[in-house]
Structure formats: structure tokens, C-alpha cells
Design a protein around this motif. Sequence first.
Motif, PDB file in Angstrom:
ATOM      1  N   ASP A 138       0.861  -1.180   0.000  1.00 28.95           N
ATOM      2  CA  ASP A 138       0.000   0.000   0.000  1.00 28.95           C
ATOM      3  C   ASP A 138       0.895   1.226   0.000  1.00 28.95           C
ATOM      4  O   ASP A 138       1.471   1.595   1.021  1.00 28.95           O
ATOM      5  CB  ASP A 138      -0.917   0.018   1.222  1.00 28.95           C
ATOM      6  N   ALA A 139       1.029   1.855  -1.160  1.00 24.24           N
ATOM      7  CA  ALA A 139       1.882   3.039  -1.282  1.00 24.24           C
ATOM      8  C   ALA A 139       1.084   4.335  -1.179  1.00 24.24           C
ATOM      9  O   ALA A 139       1.632   5.414  -1.371  1.00 24.24           O
ATOM     10  CB  ALA A 139       2.644   2.991  -2.608  1.00 24.24           C
ATOM     11  N   SER A 140      -0.187   4.248  -0.839  1.00 17.10           N
ATOM     12  CA  SER A 140      -1.047   5.435  -0.852  1.00 17.10           C
ATOM     13  C   SER A 140      -0.599   6.507   0.137  1.00 17.10           C
ATOM     14  O   SER A 140      -0.884   7.687  -0.055  1.00 17.10           O
ATOM     15  CB  SER A 140      -2.493   5.040  -0.576  1.00 17.10           C
ATOM     16  N   TRP A 141       0.095   6.122   1.170  1.00 21.39           N
ATOM     17  CA  TRP A 141       0.556   7.068   2.194  1.00 21.39           C
ATOM     18  C   TRP A 141       1.901   7.695   1.853  1.00 21.39           C
ATOM     19  O   TRP A 141       2.311   8.676   2.487  1.00 21.39           O
ATOM     20  CB  TRP A 141       0.672   6.359   3.548  1.00 21.39           C
ATOM     21  N   ALA A 142       2.602   7.176   0.856  1.00 23.77           N
ATOM     22  CA  ALA A 142       3.986   7.577   0.563  1.00 23.77           C
ATOM     23  C   ALA A 142       4.038   8.846  -0.288  1.00 23.77           C
ATOM     24  O   ALA A 142       4.494   8.842  -1.422  1.00 23.77           O
ATOM     25  CB  ALA A 142       4.734   6.429  -0.103  1.00 23.77           C
ATOM     26  N   VAL A 143       3.565   9.939   0.282  1.00 25.92           N
ATOM     27  CA  VAL A 143       3.618  11.250  -0.360  1.00 25.92           C
ATOM     28  C   VAL A 143       4.965  11.877   0.003  1.00 25.92           C
ATOM     29  O   VAL A 143       5.276  12.022   1.191  1.00 25.92           O
ATOM     30  CB  VAL A 143       2.453  12.143   0.119  1.00 25.92           C
ATOM     31  N   PRO A 144       5.791  12.230  -0.981  1.00 20.82           N
ATOM     32  CA  PRO A 144       7.127  12.734  -0.673  1.00 20.82           C
ATOM     33  C   PRO A 144       7.123  13.933   0.276  1.00 20.82           C
ATOM     34  O   PRO A 144       6.375  14.893   0.097  1.00 20.82           O
ATOM     35  CB  PRO A 144       7.688  13.120  -2.043  1.00 20.82           C
ATOM     36  N   THR A 145       7.996  13.844   1.271  1.00 22.10           N
ATOM     37  CA  THR A 145       8.229  14.962   2.184  1.00 22.10           C
ATOM     38  C   THR A 145       9.404  15.807   1.713  1.00 22.10           C
ATOM     39  O   THR A 145       9.653  16.875   2.253  1.00 22.10           O
ATOM     40  CB  THR A 145       8.490  14.458   3.620  1.00 22.10           C
ATOM     41  N   SER A 146      10.107  15.311   0.699  1.00 19.98           N
ATOM     42  CA  SER A 146      11.217  16.060   0.106  1.00 19.98           C
ATOM     43  C   SER A 146      11.329  15.703  -1.368  1.00 19.98           C
ATOM     44  O   SER A 146      10.933  14.614  -1.797  1.00 19.98           O
ATOM     45  CB  SER A 146      12.532  15.752   0.837  1.00 19.98           C
ATOM     46  N   HIS A 147      11.862  16.663  -2.131  1.00 20.80           N
ATOM     47  CA  HIS A 147      12.111  16.503  -3.566  1.00 20.80           C
ATOM     48  C   HIS A 147      13.517  17.013  -3.828  1.00 20.80           C
ATOM     49  O   HIS A 147      13.868  18.125  -3.416  1.00 20.80           O
ATOM     50  CB  HIS A 147      11.118  17.337  -4.393  1.00 20.80           C
ATOM     51  N   ILE A 148      14.317  16.199  -4.538  1.00 22.88           N
ATOM     52  CA  ILE A 148      15.690  16.610  -4.848  1.00 22.88           C
ATOM     53  C   ILE A 148      15.908  16.625  -6.359  1.00 22.88           C
ATOM     54  O   ILE A 148      15.152  16.014  -7.109  1.00 22.88           O
ATOM     55  CB  ILE A 148      16.740  15.715  -4.144  1.00 22.88           C
ATOM     56  N   PHE A 149      16.948  17.338  -6.765  1.00 24.35           N
ATOM     57  CA  PHE A 149      17.299  17.532  -8.179  1.00 24.35           C
ATOM     58  C   PHE A 149      16.123  18.094  -8.972  1.00 24.35           C
ATOM     59  O   PHE A 149      15.869  17.708 -10.105  1.00 24.35           O
ATOM     60  CB  PHE A 149      17.826  16.231  -8.806  1.00 24.35           C
TER      61      PHE A 149
ATOM     62  N   THR B   2      22.039  17.367   2.685  1.00 17.66           N
ATOM     63  CA  THR B   2      22.436  16.066   3.213  1.00 17.66           C
ATOM     64  C   THR B   2      21.201  15.204   3.409  1.00 17.66           C
ATOM     65  O   THR B   2      20.079  15.715   3.471  1.00 17.66           O
ATOM     66  CB  THR B   2      23.127  16.219   4.580  1.00 17.66           C
ATOM     67  N   ARG B   3      21.415  13.898   3.500  1.00 15.70           N
ATOM     68  CA  ARG B   3      20.291  13.017   3.820  1.00 15.70           C
ATOM     69  C   ARG B   3      19.696  13.386   5.170  1.00 15.70           C
ATOM     70  O   ARG B   3      18.501  13.312   5.370  1.00 15.70           O
ATOM     71  CB  ARG B   3      20.753  11.561   3.815  1.00 15.70           C
ATOM     72  N   GLN B   4      20.543  13.797   6.097  1.00 14.33           N
ATOM     73  CA  GLN B   4      20.055  14.175   7.429  1.00 14.33           C
ATOM     74  C   GLN B   4      19.050  15.314   7.338  1.00 14.33           C
ATOM     75  O   GLN B   4      18.095  15.358   8.113  1.00 14.33           O
ATOM     76  CB  GLN B   4      21.225  14.544   8.357  1.00 14.33           C
ATOM     77  N   ALA B   5      19.236  16.254   6.402  1.00 18.84           N
ATOM     78  CA  ALA B   5      18.272  17.349   6.226  1.00 18.84           C
ATOM     79  C   ALA B   5      16.922  16.800   5.751  1.00 18.84           C
ATOM     80  O   ALA B   5      15.865  17.251   6.202  1.00 18.84           O
ATOM     81  CB  ALA B   5      18.810  18.382   5.242  1.00 18.84           C
ATOM     82  N   LEU B   6      16.970  15.805   4.862  1.00 19.06           N
ATOM     83  CA  LEU B   6      15.723  15.175   4.396  1.00 19.06           C
ATOM     84  C   LEU B   6      15.038  14.461   5.555  1.00 19.06           C
ATOM     85  O   LEU B   6      13.812  14.528   5.709  1.00 19.06           O
ATOM     86  CB  LEU B   6      16.006  14.187   3.267  1.00 19.06           C
ATOM     87  N   TRP B   7      15.842  13.779   6.375  1.00 18.21           N
ATOM     88  CA  TRP B   7      15.301  13.037   7.522  1.00 18.21           C
ATOM     89  C   TRP B   7      14.716  13.986   8.561  1.00 18.21           C
ATOM     90  O   TRP B   7      13.657  13.712   9.131  1.00 18.21           O
ATOM     91  CB  TRP B   7      16.375  12.164   8.137  1.00 18.21           C
ATOM     92  N   ALA B   8      15.387  15.096   8.800  1.00 16.58           N
ATOM     93  CA  ALA B   8      14.893  16.073   9.778  1.00 16.58           C
ATOM     94  C   ALA B   8      13.570  16.667   9.313  1.00 16.58           C
ATOM     95  O   ALA B   8      12.649  16.874  10.121  1.00 16.58           O
ATOM     96  CB  ALA B   8      15.923  17.181  10.000  1.00 16.58           C
ATOM     97  N   HIS B   9      13.443  16.914   8.009  1.00 18.30           N
ATOM     98  CA  HIS B   9      12.183  17.464   7.493  1.00 18.30           C
ATOM     99  C   HIS B   9      11.052  16.439   7.604  1.00 18.30           C
ATOM    100  O   HIS B   9       9.922  16.792   7.950  1.00 18.30           O
ATOM    101  CB  HIS B   9      12.361  17.953   6.055  1.00 18.30           C
ATOM    102  N   PHE B  10      11.356  15.172   7.315  1.00 17.75           N
ATOM    103  CA  PHE B  10      10.377  14.095   7.487  1.00 17.75           C
ATOM    104  C   PHE B  10       9.910  14.052   8.942  1.00 17.75           C
ATOM    105  O   PHE B  10       8.709  13.979   9.222  1.00 17.75           O
ATOM    106  CB  PHE B  10      11.003  12.760   7.078  1.00 17.75           C
ATOM    107  N   ASP B  11      10.861  14.121   9.876  1.00 21.40           N
ATOM    108  CA  ASP B  11      10.517  14.113  11.299  1.00 21.40           C
ATOM    109  C   ASP B  11       9.690  15.324  11.694  1.00 21.40           C
ATOM    110  O   ASP B  11       8.803  15.231  12.533  1.00 21.40           O
ATOM    111  CB  ASP B  11      11.787  14.052  12.161  1.00 21.40           C
ATOM    112  N   GLN B  12       9.974  16.461  11.075  1.00 21.19           N
ATOM    113  CA  GLN B  12       9.194  17.668  11.357  1.00 21.19           C
ATOM    114  C   GLN B  12       7.740  17.487  10.910  1.00 21.19           C
ATOM    115  O   GLN B  12       6.812  17.848  11.623  1.00 21.19           O
ATOM    116  CB  GLN B  12       9.813  18.864  10.646  1.00 21.19           C
ATOM    117  N   ILE B  13       7.558  16.908   9.736  1.00 21.81           N
ATOM    118  CA  ILE B  13       6.193  16.678   9.218  1.00 21.81           C
ATOM    119  C   ILE B  13       5.483  15.613  10.059  1.00 21.81           C
ATOM    120  O   ILE B  13       4.315  15.766  10.413  1.00 21.81           O
ATOM    121  CB  ILE B  13       6.232  16.295   7.732  1.00 21.81           C
TER     122      ILE B  13
END
Length: 163
Positions: free
Chosen positions: A115-126, A149-160
Motif C-alpha cells: 500500500d503506497a497510498s501514504w507515501a507522499v514525498p516529504t522532500s524533492h531533490i534535483f 544532506t540526507r540528514q536534512a531530508l530526515w529532519a524534514h520528514f521528522d518535522q512533518i
Amino acid sequence: MLRTEISRPPLPAIPIEGGCHCGAVRYRITARPKAVNACHCDDCKRLSGATFGVYLHVPKDALAVTSGTFDVFRRTGGSGHTIPIERCRACGTRMWHLPEAAPDLVILCAGTLDDASWAVPTSHIFTEEAARDAVAANDALVIEAFNSTRQALWAHFDQIYST
């Protein structure tokens, strides 16, 4: 890149399961993902056959493969690092990337989730390579070149998805 307001779905309960197109490969994710990321680079476009790829960043020790065998394709990323890509040996479905620069991480293809219905990107690169009609949620982190950095993507995911 266009922006839109969305009602972001909640994260699913753990474990999260998925598999390949033919069903030979099955897996279980036993920990919360670190990110849901969309990559708009030309390589991901070609590898996915779409205008971008959507991936979960998952701790390697949280991915339990329960069945299937793999063929491995190795490519060199824009960073110069080798990225092994594992595909189902039976049907060729691209399952995940195992970046050698981050040996404790799996970059899992979101389309392989049951079930990928929940997998809405929290970040977009390039996003400088994004299709003209590419859309990101208003709350997503949008980065032109991957100069973060990947850590920035992870921190934003955690923020959301604050716990």
C-alpha cells in the motif's frame, strides 16, 4: 516546481510490507522510515520509466527480506559513488538501492509497497531536472541540486511526522 496543498495521510503501522510485481520477492520494514523522497534526476527518470522516482529511506537493519532472489546492477551516481540496485531475479522489478556511501541505509522503491497510498514525498531533490508539470506538497522540502544532506531530508520528514 508547482506546489499544492494536500491532506497528508498518516504513516502506516509497522511492519510495512511489500514485494515485486510477480510476488517472488517479499519484504517487511520493521522500523519507521527516515524519509519519503522524490528524486527528479535524469538517472531516476530512466531507472523508473517515469518523470521521477519515489523512495523510502529505511535503516538497513529494518529491512527483512522474507523471500526471493536478486540480480544486482551497479551504477555510478553523480557523486562518483557506486550504487548497487537490487532487482527481482524473476520479473526484474527494481526493489531498492544500497548506496555504498551509506552502508546502513536502503533506498526502497515506494512502488513496491503493498500500500503506497501514504507515501507522499516529504522532500524533492534535483528539481532543476524536474518535468515542467512536477508537483510538490506545500510542506515538502524542495531542493534544486542535491546540495544538502540526507540528514536534512530526515529532519524534514521528522518535522512533518513529529512523534
